[in-house]
Write a protein that holds these residues in place. Sequence first.
Motif, mmCIF file in Angstrom:
data_model
loop_
_atom_site.group_PDB
_atom_site.id
_atom_site.type_symbol
_atom_site.label_atom_id
_atom_site.label_comp_id
_atom_site.label_asym_id
_atom_site.label_seq_id
_atom_site.Cartn_x
_atom_site.Cartn_y
_atom_site.Cartn_z
ATOM 1 N N ALA A 36 0.833 -1.210 0.000
ATOM 2 C CA ALA A 36 0.000 0.000 0.000
ATOM 3 C C ALA A 36 0.865 1.256 0.000
ATOM 4 C CB ALA A 36 -0.931 -0.013 1.209
ATOM 5 N N ARG A 37 1.992 1.213 0.706
ATOM 6 C CA ARG A 37 2.915 2.363 0.724
ATOM 7 C C ARG A 37 3.482 2.626 -0.661
ATOM 8 N NH1 ARG A 37 6.186 1.303 6.241
ATOM 9 N NH2 ARG A 37 4.852 2.558 7.585
ATOM 10 N N ALA A 38 3.687 1.546 -1.388
ATOM 11 C CA ALA A 38 4.268 1.676 -2.731
ATOM 12 C C ALA A 38 3.329 2.401 -3.700
ATOM 13 C CB ALA A 38 4.609 0.293 -3.287
ATOM 14 N N HIS A 39 2.059 2.480 -3.349
ATOM 15 C CA HIS A 39 1.085 3.155 -4.216
ATOM 16 C C HIS A 39 1.105 4.667 -4.049
ATOM 17 C CE1 HIS A 39 -0.725 -0.501 -5.756
ATOM 18 N NE2 HIS A 39 -0.757 -0.989 -4.528
ATOM 19 N N GLY A 40 1.928 5.166 -3.139
ATOM 20 C CA GLY A 40 2.069 6.622 -3.038
ATOM 21 C C GLY A 40 1.349 7.234 -1.854
ATOM 22 N N ASP A 41 0.643 8.320 -2.097
ATOM 23 C CA ASP A 41 -0.002 9.158 -1.084
ATOM 24 C C ASP A 41 -0.793 8.315 -0.071
ATOM 25 O OD1 ASP A 41 -1.081 11.206 0.368
ATOM 26 O OD2 ASP A 41 -2.501 11.841 -1.176
ATOM 27 N N LEU A 42 -0.342 8.357 1.190
ATOM 28 C CA LEU A 42 -0.972 7.558 2.235
ATOM 29 C C LEU A 42 -2.204 8.223 2.831
ATOM 30 C CD1 LEU A 42 2.179 6.268 4.158
ATOM 31 C CD2 LEU A 42 0.905 5.152 2.332
ATOM 32 N N SER A 43 -2.372 9.536 2.614
ATOM 33 C CA SER A 43 -3.480 10.256 3.235
ATOM 34 C C SER A 43 -4.845 9.812 2.702
ATOM 35 C CB SER A 43 -3.312 11.764 3.055
ATOM 36 O OG SER A 43 -3.381 12.098 1.689
ATOM 37 N N GLU A 44 -4.895 9.315 1.487
ATOM 38 C CA GLU A 44 -6.163 8.870 0.908
ATOM 39 C C GLU A 44 -6.055 7.440 0.396
ATOM 40 O OE1 GLU A 44 -7.741 11.591 -1.941
ATOM 41 O OE2 GLU A 44 -7.292 13.328 -0.692
ATOM 42 N N ASN A 45 -5.266 6.640 1.079
ATOM 43 C CA ASN A 45 -5.017 5.271 0.652
ATOM 44 C C ASN A 45 -5.800 4.308 1.554
ATOM 45 O OD1 ASN A 45 -3.914 2.738 0.080
ATOM 46 N ND2 ASN A 45 -1.909 3.615 -0.445
ATOM 47 N N TYR A 48 -3.986 1.076 2.657
ATOM 48 C CA TYR A 48 -3.030 1.319 3.736
ATOM 49 C C TYR A 48 -3.762 1.399 5.076
ATOM 50 C CZ TYR A 48 0.545 3.587 6.580
ATOM 51 O OH TYR A 48 1.429 3.892 7.579
ATOM 52 N N ASP A 49 -4.845 2.169 5.107
ATOM 53 C CA ASP A 49 -5.612 2.310 6.350
ATOM 54 C C ASP A 49 -6.150 0.959 6.824
ATOM 55 O OD1 ASP A 49 -5.162 5.042 6.329
ATOM 56 O OD2 ASP A 49 -7.101 5.524 5.415
ATOM 57 N N ALA A 50 -6.659 0.162 5.906
ATOM 58 C CA ALA A 50 -7.205 -1.152 6.263
ATOM 59 C C ALA A 50 -6.099 -2.072 6.782
ATOM 60 C CB ALA A 50 -7.903 -1.777 5.064
ATOM 61 N N ALA A 51 -4.948 -2.045 6.128
ATOM 62 C CA ALA A 51 -3.836 -2.898 6.551
ATOM 63 C C ALA A 51 -3.314 -2.476 7.917
ATOM 64 C CB ALA A 51 -2.719 -2.862 5.510
ATOM 65 N N LYS A 52 -3.235 -1.168 8.179
ATOM 66 C CA LYS A 52 -2.779 -0.687 9.486
ATOM 67 C C LYS A 52 -3.783 -1.081 10.580
ATOM 68 C CE LYS A 52 0.357 1.570 10.481
ATOM 69 N NZ LYS A 52 1.654 1.136 11.005
ATOM 70 N N GLU A 53 -5.073 -0.996 10.251
ATOM 71 C CA GLU A 53 -6.090 -1.391 11.224
ATOM 72 C C GLU A 53 -5.986 -2.885 11.526
ATOM 73 O OE1 GLU A 53 -10.898 -1.591 11.379
ATOM 74 O OE2 GLU A 53 -10.034 0.248 10.558
ATOM 75 N N ARG A 54 -5.794 -3.678 10.482
ATOM 76 C CA ARG A 54 -5.630 -5.132 10.647
ATOM 77 C C ARG A 54 -4.377 -5.427 11.475
ATOM 78 N NH1 ARG A 54 -7.661 -9.895 11.377
ATOM 79 N NH2 ARG A 54 -6.501 -11.563 10.429
ATOM 80 N N GLN A 55 -3.304 -4.690 11.223
ATOM 81 C CA GLN A 55 -2.070 -4.888 11.981
ATOM 82 C C GLN A 55 -2.305 -4.608 13.466
ATOM 83 O OE1 GLN A 55 1.147 -2.063 11.415
ATOM 84 N NE2 GLN A 55 2.646 -3.715 11.624
ATOM 85 N N GLY A 56 -3.043 -3.558 13.762
ATOM 86 C CA GLY A 56 -3.351 -3.236 15.153
ATOM 87 C C GLY A 56 -4.145 -4.334 15.825
ATOM 88 N N PHE A 57 -5.111 -4.901 15.090
ATOM 89 C CA PHE A 57 -5.896 -6.014 15.638
ATOM 90 C C PHE A 57 -4.999 -7.217 15.912
ATOM 91 C CE2 PHE A 57 -8.060 -10.039 14.876
ATOM 92 C CZ PHE A 57 -9.010 -9.996 15.884
ATOM 93 N N ILE A 58 -4.151 -7.571 14.943
ATOM 94 C CA ILE A 58 -3.276 -8.743 15.084
ATOM 95 C C ILE A 58 -2.324 -8.566 16.268
ATOM 96 C CG2 ILE A 58 -1.373 -10.013 13.991
ATOM 97 C CD1 ILE A 58 -2.895 -9.573 11.313
ATOM 98 N N GLU A 59 -1.700 -7.403 16.360
ATOM 99 C CA GLU A 59 -0.756 -7.167 17.464
ATOM 100 C C GLU A 59 -1.473 -7.196 18.812
ATOM 101 O OE1 GLU A 59 2.470 -7.264 17.149
ATOM 102 O OE2 GLU A 59 2.299 -7.416 14.975
ATOM 103 N N GLY A 60 -2.690 -6.661 18.858
ATOM 104 C CA GLY A 60 -3.465 -6.708 20.087
ATOM 105 C C GLY A 60 -3.827 -8.124 20.484
ATOM 106 N N ARG A 61 -4.213 -8.926 19.507
ATOM 107 C CA ARG A 61 -4.577 -10.319 19.785
ATOM 108 C C ARG A 61 -3.356 -11.120 20.211
ATOM 109 N NH1 ARG A 61 -8.115 -13.525 22.012
ATOM 110 N NH2 ARG A 61 -8.167 -15.582 21.054
#
Length: 158
Positions: A36-45, A48-61
Amino acid sequence: MSSVPITKHGAGLLKEELQRLKTKERPAVINAIAEARAHGDLSENADYDAAKERQGFIEGRIADLEGKLGAALIIDPTTLDADGRVVFAATVDLEDLESGEKVTYQIVGTDEADIKHAKVSVTSPIARAIIGKAAGDVVEVQAPSGGREYEILEVRYV
């Protein structure tokens, strides 16, 4: 932190989930973030937002599972010698004295309770009522649906 009882089988399931999260899910989400980072602008990606949210869930679990396993008092029901008494991890055959219906439950930790698989939490009304009792005893269970009487038919440690 106090120890929390869990059956050997339940601990195995938590360990399997932890292993899967660490070896499959975590690397997959890291790759998704990099892509997702490779696609450029992260502010409207959205990817990227979905992957970061998933990462937070995984790390929490992962943290949750490590905490539970660290505090676990693993009990193997096959090694119990409770003189026929109902204890944590025991499998108990009951008969509802009103309806004559026979049911079988295993008393397990709160994380492994699953009524569809006849596993009731040690904190449930039925488990609290039968702990310490033996085959032949009659117990009254105060459940949300009202009081019921059960006879303990058999106690097994399997």
